[in-house]
Design a protein around this motif. Structure first.
Motif, PDB file in Angstrom:
ATOM      1  N   LEU A   1       0.841  -1.190   0.000  1.00  0.00           N
ATOM      2  CA  LEU A   1       0.000   0.000   0.000  1.00  0.00           C
ATOM      3  C   LEU A   1       0.878   1.242   0.000  1.00  0.00           C
ATOM      4  N   SER A   2       0.485   2.223  -0.825  1.00  0.00           N
ATOM      5  CA  SER A   2       1.236   3.473  -0.883  1.00  0.00           C
ATOM      6  C   SER A   2       0.721   4.498   0.117  1.00  0.00           C
ATOM      7  N   GLY A   3      -0.413   4.192   0.745  1.00  0.00           N
ATOM      8  CA  GLY A   3      -0.959   5.108   1.730  1.00  0.00           C
ATOM      9  C   GLY A   3      -2.433   4.863   1.955  1.00  0.00           C
ATOM     10  N   LYS A   4      -2.991   5.621   2.877  1.00  0.00           N
ATOM     11  CA  LYS A   4      -4.416   5.547   3.173  1.00  0.00           C
ATOM     12  C   LYS A   4      -5.068   6.885   2.847  1.00  0.00           C
ATOM     13  N   LEU A   5      -6.272   6.822   2.301  1.00  0.00           N
ATOM     14  CA  LEU A   5      -7.011   8.015   1.945  1.00  0.00           C
ATOM     15  C   LEU A   5      -8.058   8.335   3.003  1.00  0.00           C
ATOM     16  N   SER A   6      -8.307   9.602   3.186  1.00  0.00           N
ATOM     17  CA  SER A   6      -9.364  10.037   4.104  1.00  0.00           C
ATOM     18  C   SER A   6     -10.304  10.962   3.342  1.00  0.00           C
ATOM     19  N   TYR A   7     -11.523  11.057   3.805  1.00  0.00           N
ATOM     20  CA  TYR A   7     -12.496  11.906   3.135  1.00  0.00           C
ATOM     21  C   TYR A   7     -12.153  13.376   3.354  1.00  0.00           C
ATOM     22  N   ASP A   8     -12.490  14.190   2.339  1.00  0.00           N
ATOM     23  CA  ASP A   8     -12.262  15.630   2.434  1.00  0.00           C
ATOM     24  C   ASP A   8     -13.472  16.373   2.987  1.00  0.00           C
ATOM     25  N   GLY A   9     -14.644  15.749   2.923  1.00  0.00           N
ATOM     26  CA  GLY A   9     -15.836  16.426   3.395  1.00  0.00           C
ATOM     27  C   GLY A   9     -17.061  15.569   3.228  1.00  0.00           C
ATOM     28  N   SER A  10     -18.214  16.152   3.540  1.00  0.00           N
ATOM     29  CA  SER A  10     -19.471  15.417   3.496  1.00  0.00           C
ATOM     30  C   SER A  10     -20.466  16.088   2.557  1.00  0.00           C
ATOM     31  N   LEU A  11     -21.319  15.285   1.988  1.00  0.00           N
ATOM     32  CA  LEU A  11     -22.449  15.780   1.218  1.00  0.00           C
ATOM     33  C   LEU A  11     -23.610  16.069   2.165  1.00  0.00           C
ATOM     34  N   PRO A  12     -24.578  16.871   1.735  1.00  0.00           N
ATOM     35  CA  PRO A  12     -25.727  17.155   2.611  1.00  0.00           C
ATOM     36  C   PRO A  12     -26.638  15.954   2.827  1.00  0.00           C
ATOM     37  N   ALA A  13     -26.511  14.911   1.997  1.00  0.00           N
ATOM     38  CA  ALA A  13     -27.308  13.693   2.146  1.00  0.00           C
ATOM     39  C   ALA A  13     -26.613  12.578   1.384  1.00  0.00           C
ATOM     40  N   SER A  14     -27.055  11.357   1.602  1.00  0.00           N
ATOM     41  CA  SER A  14     -26.438  10.199   0.948  1.00  0.00           C
ATOM     42  C   SER A  14     -26.948  10.043  -0.484  1.00  0.00           C
ATOM     43  N   ILE A  15     -26.129   9.415  -1.327  1.00  0.00           N
ATOM     44  CA  ILE A  15     -26.506   9.124  -2.705  1.00  0.00           C
ATOM     45  C   ILE A  15     -27.525   7.986  -2.717  1.00  0.00           C
TER      46      ILE A  15
ATOM     47  N   ASN B   1       0.356   2.634  -8.026  1.00  0.00           N
ATOM     48  CA  ASN B   1       0.279   2.840  -6.592  1.00  0.00           C
ATOM     49  C   ASN B   1      -1.123   2.485  -6.131  1.00  0.00           C
ATOM     50  N   VAL B   2      -1.225   1.855  -4.969  1.00  0.00           N
ATOM     51  CA  VAL B   2      -2.518   1.442  -4.431  1.00  0.00           C
ATOM     52  C   VAL B   2      -2.729   2.115  -3.080  1.00  0.00           C
ATOM     53  N   TYR B   3      -3.899   2.728  -2.917  1.00  0.00           N
ATOM     54  CA  TYR B   3      -4.243   3.425  -1.686  1.00  0.00           C
ATOM     55  C   TYR B   3      -5.492   2.801  -1.077  1.00  0.00           C
ATOM     56  N   LYS B   4      -5.560   2.806   0.234  1.00  0.00           N
ATOM     57  CA  LYS B   4      -6.709   2.228   0.942  1.00  0.00           C
ATOM     58  C   LYS B   4      -7.770   3.294   1.160  1.00  0.00           C
ATOM     59  N   LEU B   5      -8.989   2.959   0.779  1.00  0.00           N
ATOM     60  CA  LEU B   5     -10.127   3.824   1.040  1.00  0.00           C
ATOM     61  C   LEU B   5     -10.628   3.635   2.471  1.00  0.00           C
ATOM     62  N   PRO B   6     -11.369   4.608   2.999  1.00  0.00           N
ATOM     63  CA  PRO B   6     -11.942   4.424   4.341  1.00  0.00           C
ATOM     64  C   PRO B   6     -12.970   3.303   4.398  1.00  0.00           C
TER      65      PRO B   6
END
Length: 336
Positions: free
Chosen positions: A32-46, A304-309
């Motif tokens: 793994l080249s690293g872990k990703l984190s969210y930058d923000g939130s939407l007002p509701a779910s998709i 490169n492979v990154y881990k999602l939350p």
């Protein structure tokens, strides 16, 4: 198709053939080249997606331009946008076109459910769930073209939308064709058969870049230019078209790099990878359902492979530089 009913017996048969005791194998990166984190939130779910946008639970829409302020009517989902006019439809086939100020510009009562739609000027192009192709003059409120196509029995949920190209309208049908219509005469002038499969054979991808048109079904890609028509057979998950190259992503985790005429130049296999979405910028980003982002250069050399939350277990939508999942987002073109 968004609201297509898949015959239960077919699903049951597929389950039996695949073997209920088979253990699924998952993509596991060596490093793994690293872990990703969210930058923000939407007002509701998709709650729903099409290729060019996503509908949120509160009625807002995410398009390729990002989060819009438009609020769709309750129980309607997004189908397309043109110059600030948003196409939305309900499960029964009722359709509206609204602007960001909630003004209703056009509406159609429940009839046959909508498979895909596009808008240009006063012309609304529709592909119905019955595989009928319709042109509506929204100023006059009437149909100006109605073409019936072959019956279909089951559909891939990824359905391409019609495309306006100069004085032509390209309709991707549910039985695997491209029907090209003259916008002035409202008459079909040419058909191109991409594939002729009766089950899940609809056109899932349609893109025009310059003088080249690229389309795909689940089993075949076609590249059409003024000089030639070329085909590539593959188990297609997604397609990306750049200026002089085409990337075909397959269901078994392979990425195929081709030239504009679909001649394979190189491919890479990511064992057991299941691609949930793809976007591109300086790199190609493949979103893997197990919860990874696989980044590769456009020559398929470095990876490169990154881990999602999270693992991808529900609706996902991507723009040129952003991934949206559930009620979260983050930028993919930034350094993790």
């Amino acid at each position: 198709m968004k609201y297509a009913k898949i015959v239960f017996s077919l699903l049951a048969l597929a389950f039996i053939v695949s073997g209920c005791g088979t253990k699924r194998q998952y993509f596991e990166p060596e490093t793994l080249s690293g872990k990703l984190s969210y930058d923000g939130s939407l007002p509701a779910s998709i709650v729903d997606t099409v290729r060019d946008g996503a509908t949120l639970e509160n009625g807002q829409v995410v398009t390729k331009k990002g989060l819009s302020s438009v609020i769709l009517p309750k129980d309607y989902v997004y189908y397309g946008e043109n110059n600030g006019r948003y196409i939305a439809a309900s499960k029964c086939g009722a359709l509206v076109i609204v602007d960001e100020k909630k003004n209703t510009l056009f509406q159609k009562a429940c009839d046959i459910s909508i498979a895909s739609a596009a808008l240009k000027g006063n012309l609304l192009a529709l592909v119905l769930a019955s595989n009928e192709l319709v042109l509506v003059d929204i100023n006059e409120g009437k149909e100006v073209m109605h073409l019936s196509q072959e019956n279909v029995y089951a559909l891939d949920s990824r359905i391409a939308a019609p495309h306006f190209l100069g004085d032509l309208i390209i309709f991707p049908t549910l039985d695997g064709k491209l029907v090209i219509v003259d916008e002035v005469t409202k008459k079909p002038i040419r058909d191109v058969v991409v594939s002729n499969e009766k089950f899940f054979g609809n056109v899932i991808y349609l893109q025009v870049l310059g003088d080249r048109l690229v389309a795909a079904t689940k089993s075949k890609v076609v590249s059409i230019s003024p000089r030639s028509i070329n085909f590539l057979e593959a188990d297609v998950r997604d397609v990306i078209v750049l200026k002089n190259r085409i990337f075909v992503f397959t269901k078994d985790g392979k990425v195929m790099l081709t030239d504009a005429d679909l001649k394979v130049l190189k491919d890479r296999k990511f064992t057991f990878a299941t691609f949930a979405g793809t976007i591109y910028g300086d790199f190609i980003y493949m979103i893997e359902k197990g919860g990874y982002v696989i980044a590769t250069d456009i020559d398929l050399i470095s990876t490169n492979v990154y881990k999602l939350p999270d693992e991808i277990e529900s609706y996902l939508f991507t723009t040129e530089d952003t991934l949206y999942y559930e009620n979260h987002f983050f930028k993919l073109n930034r350094k993790p």
